[in-house]
Design a protein around this motif. Structure first.
Motif, PDB file in Angstrom:
ATOM      1  N   LEU A 117       0.822  -1.209   0.000  1.00 43.91           N
ATOM      2  CA  LEU A 117       0.000   0.000   0.000  1.00 43.91           C
ATOM      3  C   LEU A 117       0.856   1.259   0.000  1.00 43.91           C
ATOM      4  O   LEU A 117       0.538   2.242  -0.673  1.00 43.91           O
ATOM      5  N   VAL A 149      -4.436  -3.997  -5.254  1.00 47.21           N
ATOM      6  CA  VAL A 149      -5.529  -3.899  -4.280  1.00 47.21           C
ATOM      7  C   VAL A 149      -6.059  -5.285  -3.921  1.00 47.21           C
ATOM      8  O   VAL A 149      -6.345  -5.579  -2.755  1.00 47.21           O
ATOM      9  N   VAL A 195      -3.574  -6.948  -1.581  1.00 50.77           N
ATOM     10  CA  VAL A 195      -3.658  -6.339  -0.251  1.00 50.77           C
ATOM     11  C   VAL A 195      -4.919  -6.799   0.471  1.00 50.77           C
ATOM     12  O   VAL A 195      -4.897  -7.094   1.677  1.00 50.77           O
TER      13      VAL A 195
END
Length: 685
Positions: free
Chosen positions: A438, A597, A600
């Motif tokens: 991130l 994304v 994550v």
């Protein structure tokens, strides 16, 4: 034919009237606009307070018919009359007083800090008050002889001083002040939760108080609160003129001692907030909502806001409380929780409208590195992982004191210790990898799964599964949690699109979503649903319930997760150069971001399922990896995983030992350490 004198006079007067007509119309339209601005907030305030009063009279009539109201004034009557006179009536007044004080405090803080997002809840004042009251109950009960005012005031002032001290270097930038305040709230909130878990019997009353309850048992508390709030409000009104002058450039040259005025005003605002907190509990975001509504209704100048915001806040709190009394059917739902549920969306809306500035946190300089070199750093981290795992598995307190477990004792203890140590190790590694990804994706070293609200999605999904899907096993819950993580992160990115995904705005949006989750959990806790106990323990970051099968599952998941970043390394490295450069080199920006994304979300969902959302490992581990000199993308991701594993193992071991035989969840330990690290990092910048 010559015009008559009368016609000439009429023509002259008509010409004059025609000439002055535009000016008259302009003046009239200006007057209408001024009246509209003045009457807008007056109408809003009158409607809110009027509705609250109407609901109060409705609730009063349900207990005592209007024909019996004179008996209330006479001081006599049956039990229902006593409950109405000494319970319902002071409760309504407490709502008006508490809401008005919080609205006034928010306006003052926003004025003196030039920050439209400032309010007691976002500056950590309430979290400091909670910790101070809890500590006083446990270790210094004598301080509470005169009430909770003194410790609440001391705790609120202490945390507010920390927040403002760390924000001074950014000239009290709005997003910087609010972000530091929210992080301070999380850190001190974790400390307060530790105290509650270790001294549950002594601090059980803090649950109701923390939820913001207006329940009253007489007029004594309300009258004392009115007197104290009146004195502090008078001091603020005396400071109104220098406060207005502070907005003028060169105010000090005009004789205004800005530092003295700012300090006195902040102290008065903290005093208002602490007095309300000590009496009716924690009611966050109410002041922020009332100040925003006042500005939207036309209260632009400081004198108008000082009147409008308190009236609107008083009406909101009293209206919410009386509506809950009328609709809850006898179930006591604290008004503070409901107000937060209504106010946090307003915070998210304001963040979308606020200008995206460059805060000191978003563009912080890189810290000094120890320059150990990548190879040396990995050797040291590997050794630290082995030592910490062995320490947690063998060393600890027991009936005969501290000792190393050996032989039969180790075999007996390993059944309980090894699964939770394995879970803490693997969860720490995955959270750290998610944090590193991130931070590289957002190019913001303060980004982490916790602050972006991803963990909140996991918590909410676990809550839904516990209440509505009781037959779902842990693996099914893990799959749903991953989807929830993705949905929450998508929501954060969608809300942050107006600010061009400014990192500081994204962090604040995620923190606001976390506050919404906390409100939902508080409602269920106050209602007393027994199924929520499992969720509360998990939300504290507990590894208590992990067994051998689940430990093997998370170890297998971690081994697989170590392979996920490998296909993304080229994209991650090129996206660090900026979107135009990455696109020119053939990187599909949208697809690359979506892939990161997804990774994550999977890492955070699985890890949070085992250790809970209260952990700052995703924030700290990449920082510590860079501190050791690990710089490239691949090395930083796996170096962060080693750091995160060591941190969570040590946090779990500390939680088992520092308060033996009681246990403190590893997530709370990590949150406290993460908050302290964040404060130190902010101060160095």
């Amino acid at each position: 034919m010559a015009a008559s004198p009368r016609r000439c006079a009429l023509s002259a007067s008509s010409l004059k009237a025609c000439r002055t007509m535009p000016e008259a119309r302009l003046a009239a339209s200006g007057s209408v606009r001024i009246i509209g601005r003045m009457s807008g907030w007056i109408i809003v305030s009158a409607v809110l307070v009027g509705l609250a009063a109407a609901l109060f009279l409705l609730n009063l009539s349900r207990q005592v018919p209007p024909a019996g109201w004179p008996v209330l004034l006479a001081g006599a009557g049956d039990l229902r009359a006593i409950m109405a006179r000494d319970g319902l009536a002071p409760r309504f007044c407490a709502g008006l007083l508490g809401g008005g004080a919080l609205g006034l405090a928010s306006v003052v803080l926003q004025q003196v800090l030039r920050n439209p997002l400032a309010e007691p809840g976002t500056l950590g004042i309430f979290a400091g008050a909670k910790c101070a009251i809890a500590a006083s109950i446990i270790w210094a009960p004598g301080l509470l002889a005169l009430g909770w005012d003194l410790p609440a005031l001391a705790g609120g002032i202490g945390v507010a001083a920390i927040v403002l001290l760390l924000s001074a270097r950014s000239d009290f930038a709005p997003t910087t002040v609010t972000l530091i305040g929210l992080i301070a709230s999380l850190a001190f909130g974790a400390l307060g939760t530790m105290l509650v878990l270790t001294h549950f019997d002594a601090l059980s009353d803090l649950y109701i108080w923390e939820a913001g309850s207006l329940i009253q048992n007489g007029w004594g508390t309300v009258l004392a609160l009115a007197l104290k709030l009146g004195l502090v409000s008078l001091a603020i009104l005396l400071l109104m003129r220098p406060l207005s002058a502070m907005q003028i450039e060169g105010a000090e040259q005009l004789g205004v001692r800005t530092s003295l005025v700012r300090g006195a005003t902040i102290l008065a605002a903290v005093g208002l907030s602490a007095l309300v907190a000590s009496t009716v509990g924690l009611i966050s975001f109410l002041g922020l909502a009332s100040a925003a509504i006042a500005r939207g209704a036309g209260a632009r100048r400081l004198p108008a806001r000082l009147v409008a915001a308190p009236l609107i806040a008083a009406g909101l709190l009293a209206l919410t409380d009386q509506a809950l009394l009328a609709l809850a059917g006898g179930i006591e739902i604290p008004a503070g929780i409901t107000v937060m549920l209504l106010s946090v969306p307003l915070l998210l809306w304001m963040l979308q409208r606020a200008p995206a500035g460059t805060s000191a946190l978003a563009m912080a300089a890189e810290p000094m590195r120890l320059q150990l070199g990548t190879a040396s750093a990995f050797i040291g981290l590997g050794a630290a992982l082995v030592v910490s795992f062995a320490l947690a598995a063998t060393f600890g307190p027991g009936p005969d004191g501290w000792q190393f477990a050996q032989g039969v004792l180790f075999a007996e203890l390993s059944i309980w210790r090894l699964p939770r140590i394995t879970a803490a190790c693997c969860a720490g590694a995955m959270l750290a990898m998610a944090g590193s990804l991130l931070q590289r994706l957002t190019r913001n070293e303060m980004a982490s799964p916790e602050l972006l609200g991803i963990s909140s999605g996991t918590a909410l999904m676990l809550l839904v599964a516990t209440l509505f899907l009781p037959g779902l096993d842990r693996y099914g819950t893990a799959a749903l949690s991953c989807l929830a993580c993705l949905a929450i992160l998508a929501c954060v990115l969608w809300l942050g699109r107006r600010s061009a995904f400014a990192p500081d705005h994204l962090l604040l949006i995620g923190a606001g979503l976390g506050a919404l989750l906390a409100s939902l959990l508080s409602i269920l806790l106050v209602i007393g649903d027994p199924r929520i106990l499992r969720v509360i323990g998990w939300l504290s970051g507990s590894t208590y319930s992990v067994d051998a099968a689940e430990a093997r599952a998370i170890a297998l998941a971690t081994a697989s997760a170590l392979l996920l970043p490998l296909p993304l390394l080229r994209w991650i490295g090129l996206m660090q150069l900026g979107e135009p450069v990455g696109r020119s080199l053939g990187v599909p920006i949208a697809g690359a971001r979506l892939a990161v994304v997804l990774v994550v979300a999977v890492l955070t969902g699985v890890a949070t399922l085992f250790v809970g959302p209260l952990s700052f490992v995703g924030l700290m581990a990449p920082h510590l990896a860079r501190l050791l000199g690990i710089r490239t993308a691949l090395a930083e991701i796996y170096g962060s995983a080693l750091v995160g594993a060591v941190l969570m193992i040590l946090a779990d071991w500390a939680g088992r030992t520092i308060a033996f035989p009681w246990q403190i969840p590893a997530g709370l330990i990590a949150t406290g350490l993460g908050g302290a690290y964040f404060i130190v990092a902010s101060w160095k910048r």
